[in-house]
Design a protein around this motif. Structure first.
Motif, PDB file in Angstrom:
ATOM      1  N   GLY A 160       0.739  -1.399  -0.098  1.00 49.51           N
ATOM      2  CA  GLY A 160      -0.001  -0.154  -0.060  1.00 49.51           C
ATOM      3  C   GLY A 160       0.690   1.310  -0.030  1.00 49.51           C
ATOM      4  N   THR A 161       0.149   2.458   0.285  1.00 49.66           N
ATOM      5  CA  THR A 161       0.793   3.653   0.301  1.00 49.66           C
ATOM      6  C   THR A 161       0.751   4.392   1.509  1.00 49.66           C
ATOM      7  OG1 THR A 161       0.421   3.935  -2.139  1.00 49.66           O
ATOM      8  CG2 THR A 161       1.025   5.875  -0.907  1.00 49.66           C
ATOM      9  N   TYR A 162       1.910   4.966   2.153  1.00 50.71           N
ATOM     10  CA  TYR A 162       2.063   5.703   3.428  1.00 50.71           C
ATOM     11  C   TYR A 162       1.975   7.108   3.093  1.00 50.71           C
ATOM     12  CZ  TYR A 162       3.036   0.995   5.436  1.00 50.71           C
ATOM     13  OH  TYR A 162       3.024  -0.210   5.943  1.00 50.71           O
ATOM     14  N   VAL A 163       1.032   7.965   3.423  1.00 52.31           N
ATOM     15  CA  VAL A 163       1.001   9.309   2.920  1.00 52.31           C
ATOM     16  C   VAL A 163       1.139  10.123   4.140  1.00 52.31           C
ATOM     17  CG1 VAL A 163      -0.670  10.947   2.074  1.00 52.31           C
ATOM     18  CG2 VAL A 163      -0.884   8.520   1.262  1.00 52.31           C
ATOM     19  N   LYS A 164       2.130  11.160   3.974  1.00 54.38           N
ATOM     20  CA  LYS A 164       2.375  12.145   4.941  1.00 54.38           C
ATOM     21  C   LYS A 164       1.788  13.405   4.481  1.00 54.38           C
ATOM     22  CE  LYS A 164       4.176  14.497   8.299  1.00 54.38           C
ATOM     23  NZ  LYS A 164       3.711  14.288   9.779  1.00 54.38           N
ATOM     24  N   VAL A 165       0.961  14.149   5.076  1.00 51.64           N
ATOM     25  CA  VAL A 165       0.308  15.316   4.679  1.00 51.64           C
ATOM     26  C   VAL A 165       0.972  16.442   5.038  1.00 51.64           C
ATOM     27  CG1 VAL A 165      -1.852  16.747   4.743  1.00 51.64           C
ATOM     28  CG2 VAL A 165      -2.080  14.229   4.828  1.00 51.64           C
ATOM     29  N   LYS A 166       1.632  17.312   4.236  1.00 48.20           N
ATOM     30  CA  LYS A 166       2.602  18.168   4.553  1.00 48.20           C
ATOM     31  C   LYS A 166       1.865  19.652   4.683  1.00 48.20           C
ATOM     32  CE  LYS A 166       6.444  18.258   1.997  1.00 48.20           C
ATOM     33  NZ  LYS A 166       7.462  18.487   1.030  1.00 48.20           N
TER      34      LYS A 166
END
Length: 325
Positions: free
Chosen positions: A317-323
């Motif tokens: 999957g994808t690990y998303v960091k919201v900047k």
């Protein structure tokens, strides 16, 4: 009626198809974005279910499919709710098939059965069992009109492939014993690479994951507090947005504000705000080599490697960091 399409150019379609194209269920799809909520963060990611449905119909015609199969292709997505698969994420439906579960109900309530009857067709013979149409639908990892069209359409529209590449691929596409296959290993390898640009790089891209995850949470909240009903999701995207904006729910309004073209996210497995996996989607086209038909992975180490990489990424999957939002 002459249909013009950027991918398949121009075709004249049968009168029954002309009337179905003008029907309410098909016209509604012009306001349903194929990628879900992604157009809210990037307005250029704007392919609709209408464009895709006409494309599937035209590809079936191009490949020699019957009028009945063209009808099935045109109608195959009429039960997609607003924002397409976002409802599956909101309902935590890992099969991503909510639209299939409600298809018959939506069809029967529409004007489609009467239109088909007018031209001597019974809807039950055409659209309730897609397995009878071998060009329209095939289980993965085969090619089919649905899978081919959304890949070509999205990737061309979003600047990932050229129209010349699309035309070259379509020239290599054949139907052998009822199934789509390619006449060269190069064409098969190109499509596998392009397909993974779609279902891995795009579907699992961090901005895509962010926007659909955030909007799914909004939809889930709206259903829980009665701002929306499931029937409301049978409208067009903009109508649902207007209904959400009219609510007084703080969570919903805040969430909508966090979906804009200024959002910045990145993939970061060690420091992330959300993680999502999607349904595993693998492709391994049939290819005609020296008179025999076989899976391209049997003759291409490159395809084997791409398939393994895609499988691992789908599971991870994808690990998303919201900047910033």
């Amino acid at each position: 009626m002459l249909i013009s399409d950027v991918i398949y150019e121009k075709f004249t379609v049968a009168p029954v198809l002309q009337e179905l194209i003008q029907s309410n269920p098909v016209k509604r799809l012009n306001g349903v974005h194929q990628g879900g909520a992604i157009y809210l963060v990037n307005p250029e990611w704007n392919v609709t279910r209408y464009e895709h449905s006409l494309g599937v119909m035209l590809l079936i015609k191009k490949m020699g499919g019957s009028v009945e199969e063209q009808i099935a292709g045109l109608l195959h997505d009429i039960s997609h709710t607003a924002f397409s698969h976002v409802i599956d994420y909101a309902l935590e439906n890992r099969h991503e098939n909510y639209h299939e579960e409600i298809f018959e109900e939506i069809l029967i309530k529409s004007d489609v059965p009467s239109i088909l009857d007018k031209f001597g067709y019974d809807y039950r013979d055409i659209v309730l069992d897609e397995s009878k149409w071998s060009i329209l639908e095939q289980p993965a990892p085969d090619l089919c009109a649905d899978r081919v069209d959304y890949t070509l359409r999205d990737m061309f529209q979003y600047g990932m492939i050229s129209l010349d590449e699309v035309k070259s691929f379509l020239d290599s596409l054949k139907v052998v014993e009822g199934k789509m296959c390619l006449d060269s290993i190069d064409a098969a390898e190109w499509f596998v690479e392009t397909y993974y640009k779609e279902v891995i790089d795009f579907f699992l891209g961090p901005l895509n994951i962010y926007s659909n995850d955030r909007f799914a949470k909004i939809i889930k909240r709206a259903l829980e507090v009665g701002v929306l009903t499931l029937d409301d999701l049978l409208k067009q995207d903009h109508e649902v947005i207007e209904q959400l904006q009219a609510s007084q729910d703080e969570y919903i309004l805040k969430g909508l504000g966090q979906l804009n073209k200024h959002v910045e996210v990145e993939e970061n497995e060690s420091d992330y705000d959300l993680h999502r996996t999607n349904k595993v989607r693998l492709i391994d086209p049939l290819v005609q080599v020296n008179g025999s038909v076989k899976r391209v992975s049997k003759v291409s180490d490159g395809v084997k490697a791409m398939n393994q990489k895609a499988y691992e990424k789908s599971l991870r999957g994808t690990y998303v960091k919201v900047k910033s939002v």
